[in-house]
Design an enzyme around this catalytic site. Sequence first.
Site, short mmCIF file in Angstrom:
data_model
loop_
_atom_site.label_atom_id
_atom_site.label_comp_id
_atom_site.label_asym_id
_atom_site.label_seq_id
_atom_site.Cartn_x
_atom_site.Cartn_y
_atom_site.Cartn_z
N ASP A 13 75.43 -30.55 -62.26
CA ASP A 13 76.63 -30.53 -61.40
C ASP A 13 77.60 -31.67 -61.70
OD1 ASP A 13 75.52 -28.33 -60.10
OD2 ASP A 13 74.44 -29.61 -58.68
N LYS A 16 80.45 -29.77 -65.72
CA LYS A 16 80.42 -29.16 -67.06
C LYS A 16 81.36 -27.97 -67.16
CE LYS A 16 75.98 -28.61 -66.59
NZ LYS A 16 75.72 -29.42 -65.39
N GLY A 17 81.34 -27.12 -66.11
CA GLY A 17 82.15 -25.90 -66.13
C GLY A 17 83.63 -26.22 -66.30
N GLY A 40 75.28 -23.42 -61.87
CA GLY A 40 76.44 -23.02 -61.08
C GLY A 40 77.61 -23.84 -61.59
N HIS A 41 78.51 -23.21 -62.31
CA HIS A 41 79.62 -23.92 -62.94
C HIS A 41 80.92 -23.45 -62.30
CE1 HIS A 41 76.92 -24.56 -66.75
NE2 HIS A 41 76.45 -25.12 -65.67
N THR A 42 81.67 -24.39 -61.74
CA THR A 42 82.88 -24.05 -60.99
C THR A 42 84.13 -24.37 -61.81
OG1 THR A 42 81.65 -24.80 -59.07
CG2 THR A 42 84.00 -24.35 -58.74
N GLN A 223 72.35 -27.50 -66.36
CA GLN A 223 71.55 -28.60 -65.79
C GLN A 223 71.97 -29.94 -66.42
OE1 GLN A 223 69.42 -25.56 -66.84
NE2 GLN A 223 70.33 -24.90 -64.94
N VAL A 299 75.14 -22.73 -56.39
CA VAL A 299 74.20 -21.60 -56.42
C VAL A 299 73.54 -21.40 -55.06
CG1 VAL A 299 72.02 -20.81 -57.45
CG2 VAL A 299 73.76 -21.82 -58.88
N ARG A 302 73.09 -25.75 -51.08
CA ARG A 302 72.39 -26.92 -50.53
C ARG A 302 73.27 -28.17 -50.65
NH1 ARG A 302 66.93 -27.04 -53.85
NH2 ARG A 302 68.34 -26.25 -55.46
N LYS A 330 85.14 -36.78 -61.72
CA LYS A 330 85.16 -37.07 -60.28
C LYS A 330 85.46 -38.53 -59.97
CE LYS A 330 83.05 -33.93 -57.76
NZ LYS A 330 82.16 -32.92 -57.13
P1 GDP Z 1 78.60 -28.13 -63.28
O1 GDP Z 1 77.36 -27.48 -62.79
O2 GDP Z 1 78.32 -29.33 -64.13
O3 GDP Z 1 79.55 -27.18 -63.95
O4 GDP Z 1 79.34 -28.69 -61.97
P2 GDP Z 1 79.59 -27.88 -60.62
O5 GDP Z 1 80.70 -26.92 -60.84
O6 GDP Z 1 78.31 -27.37 -60.07
O7 GDP Z 1 80.01 -29.07 -59.64
C1 GDP Z 1 81.10 -29.88 -59.91
C2 GDP Z 1 82.10 -29.75 -58.73
O8 GDP Z 1 83.06 -30.75 -58.81
C3 GDP Z 1 82.87 -28.43 -58.75
O9 GDP Z 1 83.14 -28.05 -57.44
C4 GDP Z 1 84.15 -28.80 -59.48
O10 GDP Z 1 85.26 -27.98 -59.12
C5 GDP Z 1 84.35 -30.20 -59.01
N1 GDP Z 1 85.00 -31.10 -59.98
C6 GDP Z 1 84.91 -31.12 -61.33
N2 GDP Z 1 85.58 -32.18 -61.83
C7 GDP Z 1 86.12 -32.83 -60.77
C8 GDP Z 1 86.91 -34.02 -60.64
O11 GDP Z 1 87.24 -34.71 -61.58
N3 GDP Z 1 87.26 -34.39 -59.37
C9 GDP Z 1 86.88 -33.68 -58.26
N4 GDP Z 1 87.25 -34.12 -57.07
N5 GDP Z 1 86.13 -32.56 -58.36
C10 GDP Z 1 85.75 -32.16 -59.59
P1 IMO Z 2 74.10 -26.84 -63.29
O1 IMO Z 2 74.17 -26.15 -64.62
C1 IMO Z 2 71.77 -29.11 -60.41
C2 IMO Z 2 67.51 -28.24 -60.18
C3 IMO Z 2 66.98 -27.60 -58.92
C4 IMO Z 2 65.59 -28.18 -58.88
C5 IMO Z 2 65.19 -28.22 -60.35
C6 IMO Z 2 64.35 -27.02 -60.80
O2 IMO Z 2 74.96 -26.24 -62.24
O3 IMO Z 2 74.30 -28.31 -63.44
P2 IMO Z 2 64.91 -24.47 -61.29
O4 IMO Z 2 65.49 -23.40 -60.41
O5 IMO Z 2 65.71 -24.72 -62.52
O6 IMO Z 2 63.47 -24.24 -61.60
O7 IMO Z 2 64.97 -25.82 -60.39
O8 IMO Z 2 66.41 -28.22 -61.08
N1 IMO Z 2 68.61 -27.50 -60.83
C7 IMO Z 2 69.88 -27.91 -60.83
N2 IMO Z 2 70.45 -28.96 -60.19
N3 IMO Z 2 72.50 -28.32 -61.23
C8 IMO Z 2 71.93 -27.29 -61.87
O9 IMO Z 2 72.61 -26.56 -62.79
C9 IMO Z 2 70.57 -27.02 -61.66
N4 IMO Z 2 69.71 -26.09 -62.12
C10 IMO Z 2 68.52 -26.40 -61.63
O10 IMO Z 2 67.75 -27.97 -57.80
O11 IMO Z 2 65.64 -29.53 -58.44
MG MG Z 3 76.49 -26.83 -61.00
#
Ligand code: GDP
Ligand code: IMO
Ligand code: MG
Length: 429
Positions: A13, A16-17, A40-42, A223, A299, A302, A330
């Site tokens: 999180d 990356k997305g 979960g990539h946003t 991840q 995803v 939580r 961020k």
């Molecule tokens: P990923 O799993 O690595 O793709 O990240 P996620 O999408 O799960 O979580 C990152 C969150 O932070 C998402 O809601 C993005 O829209 C948001 N985000 C990404 N870059 C920035 C940033 O530079 N600033 C802020 N405030 N939010 C960001």
């Molecule tokens: P992105 O790509 C954050 C965490 C779960 C749990 C552990 C094992 O969005 O960064 P699993 O379902 O893979 O067996 O869970 O890994 N986890 C993540 N945490 N971002 C993710 O993906 C994750 N994918 C799995 O919360 O602790």
């Molecule tokens: Mg994510």
Amino acid sequence: MANVTVIGGQWGDEGKGKIVDWLASRAEVVARFQGGHNAGHTLVVGNETYKLSLLPSGIVRGTLSVIGNGVVLDPWAFRAEVERLRAQGVAVTPENLQVAETCPLILPFHRDLDALREDASGSGKIGTTRRGIGPAYEDKVGRRAIRVCDLAHLGELGAQLDRLCAHHDALRAGFGEPRIDRARLERDLGEIAGFVLPFARPVWITLNEARARGDRILFEGAQGVLLDVDHGTYPFVTSSNTIAGTAAGGTGLGPNAAGFVLGIVKAYTTRVGAGPFPTELDDAIGERLGERGREFGTVTGRKRRCGWFDAVLVRQSCAVAGVTGIALTKLDVLDGLEEIRICTAYRLGGETLGHLPAHAADQAAVEPIYEVMDGWPESTHGARSWAQLPAQAIKYIRRIEELIRCPVALVSTSPEREDTILVRDPFAD
Ligand code: GDP
Ligand code: IMO
Ligand code: MG
């Protein structure tokens, strides 16, 4: 020819997305190479928000997107995501999306087993996403998996399914669960096969041909390094290797395919699920980071645990994953804090450590040693150039570079695609 591999440098999180979407304008192919729909990539583009779990983030721009063999694929989740994106106006066709024929499938009993184990674990829970990721990888390595290519040979699956069901029925019996409904499974597989098979391809050929043409490939990790099954906070990890090296094996390209390894790193730290987290904040500052950063899982919804930036962990991540440069995301979430802390080392039983110890109990026991810096009262939100950053924010970034021994290539200052500062172009390296 320059490829770029994007990986998470912390516990997932990191953003990356967003970064993959931004870089995808300069790539001909975007490829996922590990994980599954636990990711979960946003992506935020104007007024539209896209949430991707299994599909590469390049699909939103229409860039050729590939799901490599290293990914575990839930065919029903796959269909749901394709349909959801289509409903948002994104074209998803076998022309712009290819799935490796050799991807192992996540089946309903994998999801069951994931949940059964979690529910039975009490305080030993991993806090998985309950998507069946771990059980599906176990079956892959155990040579029992049903793969995408098997969907074209369902009539010949008899003995293979016998073996797989016998294995799972024994596990299910241990939890007091009924046997797998074999007839229903076969019917469901027959029904979903027609949706998945048009996307199924020998993607290693597609990717090798792309390379030979000099096309730029952007690998999208899921991840983060601290969730890597070898290098992460075991056993509180996911069931795949999340480091850049997996880009090669998880797609069918040689080890030099990864190119520039871009580690995505949040300007603070979050973690979702259980496991050690040395710099976790259980106070008002932790709450503030969670609120300003909207730290809720894409995803599972939580609440993510929040804490200060941990330079020990990121230095280790950059080293074990071979990170060339980082994207610091961020930064804006830290705006307005009076002081900011960075963890520079740990204390464990009277000793000072510059790395994370291997044992889970030691990982839980380490105490962070902090360096304190002044914060900045100005806003960095939406900054698109270095010149728009307050001097103190630049100082913070420079100190991070020093501590993690890795340069910053990009800085992200909001969820929006274009709110990104390019310091060093990963594709130009
Ligand atoms: P990923 O799993 O690595 O793709 O990240 P996620 O999408 O799960 O979580 C990152 C969150 O932070 C998402 O809601 C993005 O829209 C948001 N985000 C990404 N870059 C920035 C940033 O530079 N600033 C802020 N405030 N939010 C960001
Ligand atoms: P992105 O790509 C954050 C965490 C779960 C749990 C552990 C094992 O969005 O960064 P699993 O379902 O893979 O067996 O869970 O890994 N986890 C993540 N945490 N971002 C993710 O993906 C994750 N994918 C799995 O919360 O602790
Ligand atoms: Mg994510």
